[in-house]
Design an enzyme around this catalytic site. Sequence first.
Site, PDB file in Angstrom:
ATOM      1  N   ASP A  99      33.092  86.187  63.629  1.00 18.64           N
ATOM      2  CA  ASP A  99      32.348  87.024  64.847  1.00 18.64           C
ATOM      3  C   ASP A  99      32.976  88.423  64.596  1.00 18.64           C
ATOM      4  O   ASP A  99      34.017  88.824  64.286  1.00 18.64           O
ATOM      5  CB  ASP A  99      32.960  86.676  65.911  1.00 18.64           C
ATOM      6  CG  ASP A  99      31.854  86.373  66.956  1.00 18.64           C
ATOM      7  OD1 ASP A  99      31.063  87.340  67.169  1.00 18.64           O
ATOM      8  OD2 ASP A  99      31.980  85.227  67.640  1.00 18.64           O
ATOM      9  N   GLU A 264      23.723  88.596  67.583  1.00 24.29           N
ATOM     10  CA  GLU A 264      23.544  88.275  68.941  1.00 24.29           C
ATOM     11  C   GLU A 264      22.669  89.077  69.666  1.00 24.29           C
ATOM     12  O   GLU A 264      22.688  90.218  70.035  1.00 24.29           O
ATOM     13  CB  GLU A 264      24.691  88.070  69.798  1.00 24.29           C
ATOM     14  CG  GLU A 264      24.737  87.549  71.094  1.00 24.29           C
ATOM     15  CD  GLU A 264      25.973  87.861  72.172  1.00 24.29           C
ATOM     16  OE1 GLU A 264      26.157  86.863  72.935  1.00 24.29           O
ATOM     17  OE2 GLU A 264      26.634  88.934  71.944  1.00 24.29           O
ATOM     18  N   HIS A 325      29.302  79.619  73.623  1.00 22.77           N
ATOM     19  CA  HIS A 325      30.466  79.967  74.421  1.00 22.77           C
ATOM     20  C   HIS A 325      30.243  80.616  75.623  1.00 22.77           C
ATOM     21  O   HIS A 325      31.140  80.897  76.367  1.00 22.77           O
ATOM     22  CB  HIS A 325      31.465  80.648  73.638  1.00 22.77           C
ATOM     23  CG  HIS A 325      31.258  81.982  72.976  1.00 22.77           C
ATOM     24  ND1 HIS A 325      30.275  82.251  72.121  1.00 22.77           N
ATOM     25  CD2 HIS A 325      31.606  83.253  73.549  1.00 22.77           C
ATOM     26  CE1 HIS A 325      30.187  83.522  71.994  1.00 22.77           C
ATOM     27  NE2 HIS A 325      30.912  84.205  72.795  1.00 22.77           N
TER      28      HIS A 325
END
Length: 530
Positions: A99, A264, A325
């Site tokens: 990430d 994202e 998440h």
Amino acid sequence: MPRIAWWQSGIVYQVYPRSFQDSNGDGVGDLIGIRNRLDHLKWLGVDALWISPFFPSPMADFGYDVQDYCGVDPLFGTLDDFDALVAKAHGKGLKVILDFVPNHTSDQHPWLVESRSSRHNPKRDWYIWRDPKPDGSPPNNWVSHFGGSAWQLDEATGQYYYHAFLKEQPDLDWRNPEVQSAMHDTLRFWMNRGVDGFRVDVIWLMIKDRELRDNPINPAWHEGMPDIQRVLPVHTADQPEVHEVIRGLRRVVDEYDDRVLIGEIYLPVDRLVTYYGEDLTGTHLPFNFQLILAQWKADVVASLITEYEAALPPGGWPNWVLGNHDQPRIAARVGAAQARVAAMLLLTLRGTPTIYYGDELGLSSVAIPPEAAQDPWEKNEPGRGFSRDPERTPMQWDETENAGFTTGRPWLPLSDDHTAQNVDRMREDETSILWLYRRLVALRREKASFSIGDFRLLTQSGDVLVFQRLYRDERFIVALNMSSRAATVAIPEMENGGAIRLSTSLSREAEHVSATLVLDADEGLVIEPA
């Protein structure tokens, strides 16, 4: 099979490191814990491990407030632990994706400490600072994603800094070439350690309106909606200049062989696909969250698949995400029975699938008592149902008190049924959803139709969705009943009938079926036509 990239034919598995495996009894997962559980990923058959942030952080937003981009927080271990994890993963044939959180830092990052020390500090313009309005109020009406104004007054220098999320997460100014250069070096640091790619956090937010104009008020907003939706993000998201920033990231990633850049992005499909970039020079995979956000009905899902496939640029590779998440778990959204159907959909569609840890167990949202709440969004807007804690609870490995996750007190509660819903128990039950995931993954590996083949939507009839996957002489039909009622559907493309290759119940394999197909309630079938 033609030569294609691993991230096209492969399957990504997301791990939230706080919740996967604790190795030292402090109740929080860590890198050694992940390393010790890699055999589960190998048994499942996935190809890549994506790890949510583990960098040094004050943990205001559990690692998404980064204090040092080139280290490991002691809570999760050390750089040596990370290197050992990469080595073991690579030894098992698993890629490692990190990430990358470039939009904002922690307010304790040395860059911000310098930036706020003086209006004349060389790093002042690494962040977005502006004077107050004449009445002392924030520069504009921008709203934080976690509620309230997105501007924080720094008393010492008399200016506000912008934070799209918590006040402890000031946004970097990506218009500054020095910021870009420093972040490019961060990517190189990790790729030099063997990292195979990056998922870039909130990539569509990285550039803001140069003039800092007010966002339009959202006329549809009401009290039940998150505070962030009070305004329309016209000037804080999806700015045209962001694509040049992304091209810069891509150029760095392309300095290394066989790496992947994932973004994202929560945007409508027509905007989402622009993040492939002109001539495919943007992200390899702009994350497609439609299955997470869609109403779970056959006609809706059929329409979104059609729309997405039609919108992809030439050469753009599709991808699908079922859970992550930040969103309620799939079993919480559609129920335990339909979670099996959703798994079959995810792993038979065209494009790269991402599996969120625990979804292979059919985990649902875990009830979190108010006193156990951890999510900063929940704390900023309490009791409004925005908490992300329920989908971040510990992985359930076995029947012991803390499900094999920790010998200490878990940082979030486990589900009440963890003694039955755990890896050990479900591996013994070959009718479990865990085995369904494993067999779907194996089928995808065995048959090129599912990994790289063509896709054709055949029919959507009532509650049933039917599509075809093809590659050279291979041909398979996937039929999904997205309701709790039995259904019958005619499939002319199966005029000679066919044999069931895989069923969501794992009980009908090799059964012969006709072109008039009868599906049980909540059933999905993969059929090989005669």
